[in-house]
Design a protein around this motif. Structure first.
Motif, short mmCIF file in Angstrom:
data_model
loop_
_atom_site.label_atom_id
_atom_site.label_comp_id
_atom_site.label_asym_id
_atom_site.label_seq_id
_atom_site.Cartn_x
_atom_site.Cartn_y
_atom_site.Cartn_z
N ILE A 1 0.84 -1.19 0.00
CA ILE A 1 0.00 0.00 0.00
C ILE A 1 0.87 1.25 0.00
CG2 ILE A 1 -1.93 -1.11 1.17
CD1 ILE A 1 -1.10 0.39 3.72
N THR A 2 0.28 2.36 -0.44
CA THR A 2 0.92 3.67 -0.41
C THR A 2 0.10 4.57 0.50
OG1 THR A 2 1.69 3.40 -2.68
CG2 THR A 2 1.64 5.64 -1.81
N LEU A 3 0.76 5.23 1.43
CA LEU A 3 0.11 6.17 2.35
C LEU A 3 0.42 7.59 1.91
CD1 LEU A 3 -0.24 3.76 4.35
CD2 LEU A 3 0.35 5.35 6.13
N ARG A 4 -0.58 8.47 2.02
CA ARG A 4 -0.40 9.90 1.75
C ARG A 4 -0.96 10.66 2.94
NH1 ARG A 4 0.19 11.75 -3.57
NH2 ARG A 4 -0.93 13.64 -2.99
N ALA A 5 -0.16 11.55 3.48
CA ALA A 5 -0.61 12.40 4.59
C ALA A 5 -0.53 13.85 4.12
CB ALA A 5 0.27 12.18 5.81
N ASN A 6 -1.66 14.53 4.11
CA ASN A 6 -1.72 15.93 3.69
C ASN A 6 -1.67 16.85 4.89
OD1 ASN A 6 -1.98 15.25 0.98
ND2 ASN A 6 -4.18 15.00 1.16
N GLY A 7 -1.23 18.08 4.66
CA GLY A 7 -1.23 19.10 5.70
C GLY A 7 -0.04 19.04 6.64
N CYS A 8 1.03 18.40 6.24
CA CYS A 8 2.23 18.32 7.09
C CYS A 8 3.14 19.51 6.79
CB CYS A 8 2.98 17.02 6.83
SG CYS A 8 2.08 15.57 7.40
N THR A 9 3.71 20.08 7.84
CA THR A 9 4.60 21.23 7.68
C THR A 9 6.06 20.81 7.56
OG1 THR A 9 4.70 21.48 10.07
CG2 THR A 9 3.03 22.76 8.90
N THR A 10 6.36 19.56 7.84
CA THR A 10 7.74 19.07 7.75
C THR A 10 7.91 18.25 6.48
OG1 THR A 10 7.21 17.08 9.00
CG2 THR A 10 7.98 18.99 10.25
N ARG A 11 9.14 17.89 6.17
CA ARG A 11 9.44 17.12 4.96
C ARG A 11 9.49 15.61 5.22
NH1 ARG A 11 9.89 19.28 0.47
NH2 ARG A 11 11.39 17.83 -0.40
N THR A 12 9.38 15.20 6.49
CA THR A 12 9.38 13.77 6.82
C THR A 12 8.35 13.51 7.91
OG1 THR A 12 11.08 13.98 8.51
CG2 THR A 12 11.82 13.47 6.26
N GLY A 13 7.97 12.24 8.01
CA GLY A 13 7.03 11.83 9.04
C GLY A 13 7.05 10.32 9.17
N THR A 14 6.20 9.81 10.06
CA THR A 14 6.14 8.37 10.30
C THR A 14 4.68 7.95 10.44
OG1 THR A 14 8.19 8.55 11.54
CG2 THR A 14 6.97 6.53 11.80
N ALA A 15 4.38 6.78 9.91
CA ALA A 15 3.05 6.18 10.08
C ALA A 15 3.25 4.80 10.71
CB ALA A 15 2.33 6.06 8.75
N THR A 16 2.51 4.54 11.77
CA THR A 16 2.62 3.25 12.46
C THR A 16 1.24 2.62 12.58
OG1 THR A 16 2.41 4.31 14.62
CG2 THR A 16 4.64 3.95 13.79
N SER A 17 1.22 1.30 12.53
CA SER A 17 -0.03 0.56 12.69
C SER A 17 0.31 -0.90 12.95
CB SER A 17 -0.90 0.67 11.44
OG SER A 17 -2.05 -0.14 11.57
N ALA A 18 -0.56 -1.57 13.69
CA ALA A 18 -0.40 -3.01 13.90
C ALA A 18 -0.63 -3.77 12.60
CB ALA A 18 -1.37 -3.48 14.97
N ALA A 19 -1.24 -3.11 11.61
CA ALA A 19 -1.52 -3.76 10.33
C ALA A 19 -0.31 -3.80 9.42
CB ALA A 19 -2.67 -3.03 9.62
N PHE A 20 0.70 -2.97 9.69
CA PHE A 20 1.86 -2.86 8.81
C PHE A 20 2.96 -3.83 9.23
CE2 PHE A 20 0.80 1.92 8.50
CZ PHE A 20 -0.29 1.65 7.68
N VAL A 21 3.74 -4.30 8.25
CA VAL A 21 4.88 -5.16 8.56
C VAL A 21 6.00 -4.33 9.20
CG1 VAL A 21 4.40 -6.89 6.82
CG2 VAL A 21 5.81 -4.95 6.22
#
Length: 187
Positions: free
Chosen positions: A50-70
């Motif tokens: 899957i591809t995740l997109r997060a809008n409205g971020c003021t920084t150039r990097t971020g992290t997404a975590t979930s129990a569903a992800f490897v």
């Protein structure tokens, strides 16, 4: 008639160009909801990339975590996206269908979203390893080597006879052409 057609086509093109971005923006707003986080595909099956997109971020990097992800997803901005971070991961293959929280952190902001994992059902399973052997090294060129060996063996009887017939026809044509030139006195 030509200018009328050109005018109508130009008008249709202008209407299409003006309405298409608005339709895409409305669709994006519907799928993002209030969190500004989207996934593609929106409802993946276990084992799907899957591809995740997060809008409205003021920084150039971020992290997404979930129990569903490897693994945690490292989100990064690209040069052409202002305030949008993207990243890729895979949904765990052993998951059951259901809803899983996704925590997105970019800079000082943090937001939650929900990922809906669907039952794989009749979809073909994604392969995590090659299905067939990969033709690499000498094994991948074996097919070409057999062609070269056939060429090295030389022409067969049929090719030899065909070549001799064509050479005879060419020689006969040359002799006939030479006779015609001599009879005209141009030789």
């Amino acid at each position: 008639m030509g200018s009328l057609r050109l005018t109508l086509c130009t008008a249709l093109l202008a209407v299409t160009a003006l309405t298409t971005p608005a339709a895409h923006a409305a669709q994006a707003a519907d799928t993002e909801g209030t969190t500004g986080v989207t996934t593609t595909p929106s409802s993946p099956a276990p084992g799907t990339d899957i591809t995740l997109r997060a809008n409205g971020c003021t920084t150039r990097t971020g992290t997404a975590t979930s129990a569903a992800f490897v693994a945690d997803v490292r989100l990064t901005a690209t040069a052409d996206t202002q305030g949008t971070l993207t990243g890729e991961t895979r949904v765990r293959s052993e998951l059951k269908a259901g809803s899983y929280d996704v925590q997105v952190t970019c800079g000082d902001t943090s937001r939650k979203s929900v990922l809906t994992v669907v039952d794989q059902g009749t979809r073909p399973s994604p392969h995590t390893s090659p299905v067939a052997p990969v033709q690499a090294g000498g094994g991948g060129t074996a097919r070409l080597a057999s062609v070269d060996e056939a060429r090295a063996a030389g022409p067969g009887t049929a090719q030899t006879v065909t070549g001799l017939v064509l050479a005879g026809v060419a020689a006969a044509a040359a002799v006939a052409l030479r006779r015609v030139r001599r009879s005209r006195g141009t030789d």
